[in-house]
Design a protein around this motif. Structure first.
Motif, PDB file in Angstrom:
ATOM      1  N   GLU A 188       0.830  -1.207   0.000  1.00  0.00           N
ATOM      2  CA  GLU A 188       0.000   0.000   0.000  1.00  0.00           C
ATOM      3  C   GLU A 188       0.864   1.257   0.000  1.00  0.00           C
ATOM      4  N   ALA A 189       1.971   1.236   0.727  1.00  0.00           N
ATOM      5  CA  ALA A 189       2.862   2.396   0.737  1.00  0.00           C
ATOM      6  C   ALA A 189       3.502   2.618  -0.625  1.00  0.00           C
ATOM      7  N   ALA A 190       3.869   1.521  -1.306  1.00  0.00           N
ATOM      8  CA  ALA A 190       4.466   1.641  -2.639  1.00  0.00           C
ATOM      9  C   ALA A 190       3.457   2.223  -3.626  1.00  0.00           C
ATOM     10  N   HIS A 191       2.212   1.789  -3.536  1.00  0.00           N
ATOM     11  CA  HIS A 191       1.180   2.345  -4.417  1.00  0.00           C
ATOM     12  C   HIS A 191       0.927   3.817  -4.094  1.00  0.00           C
ATOM     13  N   ALA A 192       1.032   4.185  -2.818  1.00  0.00           N
ATOM     14  CA  ALA A 192       0.842   5.582  -2.446  1.00  0.00           C
ATOM     15  C   ALA A 192       1.957   6.467  -2.997  1.00  0.00           C
ATOM     16  N   LEU A 193       3.131   5.886  -3.204  1.00  0.00           N
ATOM     17  CA  LEU A 193       4.251   6.635  -3.784  1.00  0.00           C
ATOM     18  C   LEU A 193       4.180   6.701  -5.306  1.00  0.00           C
ATOM     19  N   GLY A 194       3.172   6.078  -5.891  1.00  0.00           N
ATOM     20  CA  GLY A 194       2.998   6.146  -7.330  1.00  0.00           C
ATOM     21  C   GLY A 194       3.574   4.966  -8.087  1.00  0.00           C
ATOM     22  N   MET A 195       4.037   3.923  -7.404  1.00  0.00           N
ATOM     23  CA  MET A 195       4.572   2.754  -8.095  1.00  0.00           C
ATOM     24  C   MET A 195       3.442   1.932  -8.692  1.00  0.00           C
ATOM     25  N   SER A 196       3.725   1.374  -9.857  1.00  0.00           N
ATOM     26  CA  SER A 196       2.759   0.481 -10.475  1.00  0.00           C
ATOM     27  C   SER A 196       2.834  -0.891  -9.801  1.00  0.00           C
TER      28      SER A 196
END
Length: 324
Positions: A188-196
């Motif tokens: 979830e943190a990676a997605h919040a940073l804009g990672m696909s």
């Protein structure tokens, strides 16, 4: 002369503790028992003529044995590649929210883990009795291509399918466990940073999941190396089959079994070393100090004083005291 303040400080200091090492008589008893057993084993290996070590040396590099060894290595490598690829696909299907995909993967894993691998090998060998010909075409209609099952699935292919498809079921659970070991919050943190999703999987999930996946995968590879011996049941001459063919002619059963065992131990040792270095590579970032390599262990063994990897550095005293 000491000042009165120093004398009073010395009088008030507690006496040094005389530490007495704890005795462990059980360790000495166990060491003596192990030493006696090892001595008995060495004596049996050296003086028991039934081992016929000269016959072992004669057939250790025999062309038949080497040919079977090559077949074992090929079958192990290809079956593990098939198992890993199939396991990743099945693990993704098991984690899918689609009930059809997850249910199909569950049934596959249940079926292949629930039946013996020897039975699966025999089924692939006698697949021609169920379907004499395999064809490609319109379902329930005309076929565009057809071939004899026995020609399409020779002995080596039957062994590869039996071992590889069975391994995929076990690897699926290993991969699924490794992926689920990564906390959901990191995704979830990676997605919040804009990672696909692909970037998250490659940079966040897989590096952490590999630390969980590698150890059982190495064990599965070593197990696969030995499981290939079951392929002799469908007339594939691998390492054990080659030894069997020789001692069925010469009646020197024990020496040929020792030859096969020596090669299995040698290959297993190589795979163990490779697994160790792969685990050490993926341990970076998780451990403050990496475990020592075998060469580092040897150097530490013969060094005068070599601290262990997990041993903290000793802080010297204020008056310049070092290691005693």
């Amino acid at each position: 002369m000491n000042s009165p303040d120093q004398g009073s400080a010395t009088k008030g200091r507690p006496e040094a503790i005389k530490a007495v090492p704890v005795r462990h008589p059980g360790r000495w008893v166990g060491s003596v028992i192990v030493a006696v057993l090892v001595a008995m084993l060495i004596h049996a290996l050296v003086f028991n003529k039934a081992f016929q070590w000269h016959v072992v040396g004669k057939y250790l590099f025999d062309s038949t044995i080497i040919s079977g060894l090559v077949t074992t290595l090929e079958l192990t490598a290809l079956a593990m590649i098939m198992g890993v690829v199939g396991g990743v696909i099945l693990a993704i299907m098991r984690l899918s929210p689609n009930p059809l995909l997850s249910g199909s993967a569950w049934v596959y894993i249940w079926l292949f883990r629930g039946t013996p691998v020897l039975v699966q090998l025999l089924l692939w060998e006698f697949m021609g009795s169920l379907w004499p010909r395999l064809s490609i075409g319109i379902p329930f209609g005309a076929s565009f291509w057809s071939e004899s099952t026995n020609q399409l699935i020779p002995v080596f292919t039957a062994a590869l399918l039996g071992l590889g498809l069975n391994e995929a079921a076990y690897m699926a659970e290993i991969v699924r466990g490794g992926i689920q070991s990564v906390p959901q919050g990191q995704t979830e943190a990676a997605h919040a940073l804009g990672m696909s999703q692909v970037q998250t999987t490659r940079r966040i999930i897989l590096p952490q999941a590999m630390r969980v996946i590698i150890p059982p995968t190495g064990n599965e590879t070593i197990s696969m190396l030995k499981t290939t011996s079951l392929a002799y049941s469908i007339s594939l001459v691998e390492l054990l089959g080659a030894a069997h063919d020789i001692y069925s002619r010469t009646f020197q059963t024990i020496p040929l079994l020792i030859v096969a065992s020596i090669w299995y131990l040698f290959l297993t040792s190589i795979l163990t070393v490779i697994q160790y270095y792969i685990e050490r590579y993926y341990a970076r970032g998780a451990n403050r100090v990496l475990p020592p390599t075998p060469l580092q262990r040897l150097r530490a063994l013969f060094a005068r004083r070599a601290p262990r990897p997990s041993e903290p550095d000793v802080v010297t005293g204020a008056q310049g005291g070092g290691h005693q």
